[in-house]
Design a protein around this motif. Structure first.
Motif, PDB file in Angstrom:
ATOM      1  N   TYR A   1     -14.843 -10.731  61.384  1.00 20.73           N
ATOM      2  CA  TYR A   1     -15.020 -11.522  60.165  1.00 20.73           C
ATOM      3  C   TYR A   1     -13.994 -11.103  59.112  1.00 20.73           C
ATOM      4  CZ  TYR A   1     -19.516 -12.918  62.134  1.00 20.73           C
ATOM      5  OH  TYR A   1     -20.490 -13.431  62.948  1.00 20.73           O
ATOM      6  N   ASP A   2     -13.654 -12.060  58.269  1.00 20.03           N
ATOM      7  CA  ASP A   2     -12.827 -11.780  57.102  1.00 20.03           C
ATOM      8  C   ASP A   2     -13.720 -11.782  55.876  1.00 20.03           C
ATOM      9  OD1 ASP A   2     -10.357 -11.606  58.441  1.00 20.03           O
ATOM     10  OD2 ASP A   2     -10.190 -13.791  58.496  1.00 20.03           O
ATOM     11  N   SER A   3     -13.735 -10.676  55.175  1.00 18.95           N
ATOM     12  CA  SER A   3     -14.510 -10.537  53.938  1.00 18.95           C
ATOM     13  C   SER A   3     -13.596 -10.896  52.772  1.00 18.95           C
ATOM     14  CB  SER A   3     -15.012  -9.104  53.798  1.00 18.95           C
ATOM     15  OG  SER A   3     -15.623  -8.891  52.553  1.00 18.95           O
ATOM     16  N   VAL A   4     -13.998 -11.901  51.977  1.00 23.82           N
ATOM     17  CA  VAL A   4     -13.098 -12.455  50.966  1.00 23.82           C
ATOM     18  C   VAL A   4     -13.804 -12.533  49.612  1.00 23.82           C
ATOM     19  CG1 VAL A   4     -11.517 -14.356  50.438  1.00 23.82           C
ATOM     20  CG2 VAL A   4     -12.150 -13.901  52.821  1.00 23.82           C
ATOM     21  N   PHE A   5     -13.027 -12.304  48.555  1.00 22.57           N
ATOM     22  CA  PHE A   5     -13.485 -12.594  47.200  1.00 22.57           C
ATOM     23  C   PHE A   5     -12.310 -13.168  46.423  1.00 22.57           C
ATOM     24  CE2 PHE A   5     -14.426 -12.105  42.772  1.00 22.57           C
ATOM     25  CZ  PHE A   5     -15.782 -12.383  42.701  1.00 22.57           C
ATOM     26  N   ALA A   6     -12.570 -14.261  45.695  1.00 16.74           N
ATOM     27  CA  ALA A   6     -11.565 -14.856  44.816  1.00 16.74           C
ATOM     28  C   ALA A   6     -12.180 -15.013  43.437  1.00 16.74           C
ATOM     29  CB  ALA A   6     -11.109 -16.216  45.354  1.00 16.74           C
ATOM     30  N   GLY A   7     -11.489 -14.557  42.410  1.00 16.51           N
ATOM     31  CA  GLY A   7     -12.055 -14.645  41.065  1.00 16.51           C
ATOM     32  C   GLY A   7     -11.034 -14.355  39.979  1.00 16.51           C
TER      33      GLY A   7
ATOM     34  N   ILE B   1     -14.374  -4.343  45.686  1.00 17.02           N
ATOM     35  CA  ILE B   1     -12.965  -4.003  45.467  1.00 17.02           C
ATOM     36  C   ILE B   1     -12.440  -4.739  44.239  1.00 17.02           C
ATOM     37  CG2 ILE B   1     -10.631  -4.144  46.431  1.00 17.02           C
ATOM     38  CD1 ILE B   1     -11.890  -3.807  49.215  1.00 17.02           C
ATOM     39  N   TYR B   2     -12.771  -6.030  44.148  1.00 17.73           N
ATOM     40  CA  TYR B   2     -12.408  -6.818  42.957  1.00 17.73           C
ATOM     41  C   TYR B   2     -12.971  -6.154  41.697  1.00 17.73           C
ATOM     42  CZ  TYR B   2     -13.693 -10.423  39.479  1.00 17.73           C
ATOM     43  OH  TYR B   2     -13.940 -11.122  38.317  1.00 17.73           O
ATOM     44  N   ARG B   3     -14.239  -5.796  41.740  1.00 16.98           N
ATOM     45  CA  ARG B   3     -14.907  -5.191  40.577  1.00 16.98           C
ATOM     46  C   ARG B   3     -14.197  -3.910  40.143  1.00 16.98           C
ATOM     47  NH1 ARG B   3     -19.944  -2.592  42.713  1.00 16.98           N
ATOM     48  NH2 ARG B   3     -18.304  -1.120  43.343  1.00 16.98           N
ATOM     49  N   ASP B   4     -13.888  -3.033  41.082  1.00 16.25           N
ATOM     50  CA  ASP B   4     -13.319  -1.735  40.734  1.00 16.25           C
ATOM     51  C   ASP B   4     -11.879  -1.850  40.232  1.00 16.25           C
ATOM     52  OD1 ASP B   4     -15.734  -0.734  41.503  1.00 16.25           O
ATOM     53  OD2 ASP B   4     -15.033   0.279  43.319  1.00 16.25           O
ATOM     54  N   VAL B   5     -11.100  -2.763  40.809  1.00 19.41           N
ATOM     55  CA  VAL B   5      -9.737  -2.966  40.314  1.00 19.41           C
ATOM     56  C   VAL B   5      -9.778  -3.570  38.916  1.00 19.41           C
ATOM     57  CG1 VAL B   5      -7.546  -4.156  40.698  1.00 19.41           C
ATOM     58  CG2 VAL B   5      -8.800  -3.220  42.649  1.00 19.41           C
ATOM     59  N   ALA B   6     -10.683  -4.543  38.708  1.00 16.37           N
ATOM     60  CA  ALA B   6     -10.819  -5.167  37.393  1.00 16.37           C
ATOM     61  C   ALA B   6     -11.284  -4.162  36.349  1.00 16.37           C
ATOM     62  CB  ALA B   6     -11.797  -6.338  37.471  1.00 16.37           C
ATOM     63  N   ALA B   7     -12.204  -3.271  36.728  1.00 16.95           N
ATOM     64  CA  ALA B   7     -12.729  -2.279  35.785  1.00 16.95           C
ATOM     65  C   ALA B   7     -11.624  -1.379  35.261  1.00 16.95           C
ATOM     66  CB  ALA B   7     -13.829  -1.455  36.454  1.00 16.95           C
ATOM     67  N   GLU B   8     -10.706  -0.977  36.146  1.00 18.69           N
ATOM     68  CA  GLU B   8      -9.597  -0.123  35.709  1.00 18.69           C
ATOM     69  C   GLU B   8      -8.714  -0.861  34.710  1.00 18.69           C
ATOM     70  OE1 GLU B   8      -5.673   1.071  35.181  1.00 18.69           O
ATOM     71  OE2 GLU B   8      -6.116  -0.657  36.466  1.00 18.69           O
ATOM     72  N   ALA B   9      -8.410  -2.131  35.006  1.00 19.37           N
ATOM     73  CA  ALA B   9      -7.546  -2.904  34.110  1.00 19.37           C
ATOM     74  C   ALA B   9      -8.213  -3.131  32.757  1.00 19.37           C
ATOM     75  CB  ALA B   9      -7.201  -4.243  34.765  1.00 19.37           C
ATOM     76  N   ILE B  10      -9.491  -3.472  32.776  1.00 20.13           N
ATOM     77  CA  ILE B  10     -10.230  -3.698  31.525  1.00 20.13           C
ATOM     78  C   ILE B  10     -10.243  -2.437  30.667  1.00 20.13           C
ATOM     79  CG2 ILE B  10     -12.569  -4.047  30.618  1.00 20.13           C
ATOM     80  CD1 ILE B  10     -12.949  -6.122  32.890  1.00 20.13           C
ATOM     81  N   SER B  11     -10.448  -1.286  31.310  1.00 20.43           N
ATOM     82  CA  SER B  11     -10.467  -0.019  30.584  1.00 20.43           C
ATOM     83  C   SER B  11      -9.085   0.317  30.022  1.00 20.43           C
ATOM     84  CB  SER B  11     -10.938   1.099  31.517  1.00 20.43           C
ATOM     85  OG  SER B  11     -10.844   2.356  30.887  1.00 20.43           O
ATOM     86  N   ARG B  12      -8.058   0.157  30.828  1.00 19.49           N
ATOM     87  CA  ARG B  12      -6.707   0.523  30.396  1.00 19.49           C
ATOM     88  C   ARG B  12      -6.211  -0.386  29.284  1.00 19.49           C
ATOM     89  NH1 ARG B  12      -1.632  -0.854  32.989  1.00 19.49           N
ATOM     90  NH2 ARG B  12      -2.848  -1.716  34.696  1.00 19.49           N
ATOM     91  N   TRP B  13      -6.552  -1.670  29.370  1.00 21.87           N
ATOM     92  CA  TRP B  13      -6.127  -2.618  28.346  1.00 21.87           C
ATOM     93  C   TRP B  13      -7.051  -2.635  27.132  1.00 21.87           C
ATOM     94  CZ3 TRP B  13      -5.530  -6.928  32.555  1.00 21.87           C
ATOM     95  CH2 TRP B  13      -4.409  -6.660  33.326  1.00 21.87           C
ATOM     96  N   ALA B  14      -8.134  -1.865  27.208  1.00 21.17           N
ATOM     97  CA  ALA B  14      -9.102  -1.782  26.114  1.00 21.17           C
ATOM     98  C   ALA B  14      -9.600  -3.166  25.697  1.00 21.17           C
ATOM     99  CB  ALA B  14      -8.490  -1.043  24.917  1.00 21.17           C
TER     100      ALA B  14
END
Length: 452
Positions: free
Chosen positions: A391-397, A428-441
């Motif tokens: 299976y391919d596990s996918v998320f788009a957002g 994976i989407y959540r964790d990558v987004a969390a880093e960007a949100i934190s870094r960009w304040a």
């Protein structure tokens, strides 16, 4: 005065004799085939490759090509042979780099490193074969992330097999599965065929007709998530109902739906000058029957790369306009084109925000922020058939959902445990987004006013 004249005469004479000697030697070489004299020409140093923040990704020091960031964006950079680039950016821009010019990528190295780290965490945990993340800046089309796992280090490229060197976000084709439902819904909304509140009869199974020669046969389509027997459009997305999608496209003219999918970029060449990217596949609308149209509506029978899916979702994030991707700073590509009305894109984003908040808040949500997106769990195609094991596990957002800055796609192939999109790709989407949100304040969304 006479001394100066004599000196000049000697210089002129020496120059003349030297030139004459070269002419004589050249003539002799032609007539007698004397050995050629190798004249050393000083070559310019190969240009460097920079990330979007100015950090060095590749450079030449003392005649040796080095990669200061190690494996960061390795598959995107490619590698060098003895005297020329063999793959990736090193090959694509070989002439530019060989002439001493630098190349600056749009990649955000911190976000790229985070994406690579998250893939390195989750892919082995779920015993998957490989994975990729691609992220683009919503309003510009700049590619911020092109990450692949397993990792590849360009400076040691001979130690890695060709499969590991693949820049998967740009080259891997897969069926995007249920992530496509949001794009189909948006198209139907845009043509006023449905509203967010339109309701449908949604038992867990439904027969859909298809043509076999001159005979009409039926295939049973299934829903995977238990849900009420009647769903509105919002909850067709919330419960990812295939049955609901079959109703949504019943009255959708085939050519019109096909045109929307082309507008999203499916089956089209990626408008990315110079850099290689796969095209994907979508059958022409003239070959669609009811079953083919239904299957395409929920992401079967159409293939794309992670980059293509991200560009399609960016239409929703960017208020209905398709933006060509940009990878090289300072270079512009084709002009954008409108696919959806702004109001359609915004309504669809609201529905995808609800998909996360009501369905998978822990898997894809970040407390205090509006996140939007859709999962997909697609059967991988092996030897022309759908596999019941791979299976391919996918998320788009995108995020934040009310004013998107980044559009992202995650795809992980072949997980043996917890392979659903909500279990693997969404975190994976959540964790990558969390880093960007934190870094960009980025400030959290204001709390709704409940006093009224």
């Amino acid at each position: 005065m006479e001394v100066k004249i004599r000196r000049r005469s000697r210089v002129v004479l020496a120059s003349s004799l030297s030139a004459l000697s070269l002419l004589v030697y050249a003539y002799a070489q032609m007539q007698m085939r004397l050995p050629k004299v190798n004249v050393a020409v000083e070559a310019s140093e190969r240009g460097a490759i920079y990330a979007g923040d100015g950090s060095v990704l590749a450079q030449t020091l003392d005649g040796k090509r080095t990669y200061p960031q190690g494996q960061l964006a390795g598959q995107l950079l490619g590698m060098m042979g003895t005297d020329k680039g063999l793959e990736g950016i090193e090959q694509t821009y070989n002439a530019t780099l060989a002439s001493g010019e630098d190349v600056e990528l749009t990649i955000d190295p911190t976000m790229q490193a985070t994406a690579e780290a998250m893939l390195a965490k989750y892919v082995p945990e779920h015993q998957a074969e490989f994975g990729s993340v691609v992220a683009i800046e919503t309003k510009t089309g700049r590619v911020l992330v092109s990450a692949t796992y397993p990792p590849f280090e360009p400076g040691r490229w001979r130690e890695f097999p060709s499969e590991v060197r693949r820049n998967r976000p740009f080259t891997d084709l897969f069926e995007p599965g249920s992530t496509v439902k949001a794009l189909t819904v948006a198209a139907a909304l845009n043509d006023h065929l449905i509203t967010p509140d339109t309701t449908y009869s949604t038992p867990m199974t439904r027969p859909v007709p298809y043509q076999v020669g001159k005979r009409v046969a039926y295939k049973i389509i299934h829903d995977a998530v238990e849900h009420p027997g009647v769903l509105d459009t919002r909850h067709v997305l919330r419960y990812s109902s295939n049955v609901g999608m079959s109703h949504i496209v019943e009255r959708f003219p085939k050519q019109a739906m096909f045109n929307y999918f082309q507008g999203y970029g499916f089956g089209q060449e990626v408008p990315l000058p110079d850099v290689f990217a796969q095209t994907g596949f979508m059958r022409n609308w003239k070959a669609w029957d009811a079953l083919v149209q239904t299957n395409i509506s929920f992401g079967q029978g159409v293939s794309c790369t992670p980059l293509q899916l991200a560009l399609a979702y960016n239409v929703l994030a960017n208020d209905g306009e398709y933006l060509p991707p940009r990878l090289i700073a300072g270079r512009s590509g084709p002009r954008p084109h409108r696919v959806l009305a702004k109001s359609t894109a915004r309504v669809t984003r609201e529905m995808l925000q609800a998909v996360i908040e009501e369905g998978i808040p822990r898997a894809a949500g970040i407390q205090g922020y509006k996140m939007g997106g859709k999962t997909g769990t697609a059967q991988a195609v092996v030897d022309g058939r759908y596999s019941h094991e791979l299976y391919d596990s996918v998320f788009a957002g995108f995020f934040p959902a009310d004013a998107p800055k980044v559009t992202m796609v995650v795809m992980v192939h072949g997980a043996k445990t917890k392979y659903h999109g909500s279990q693997l790709a969404a975190p994976i989407y959540r964790d990558v987004a969390a880093e960007a949100i934190s870094r960009w304040a980025l400030p959290p969304a204001p709390e709704p006013d409940t006093t009224r």
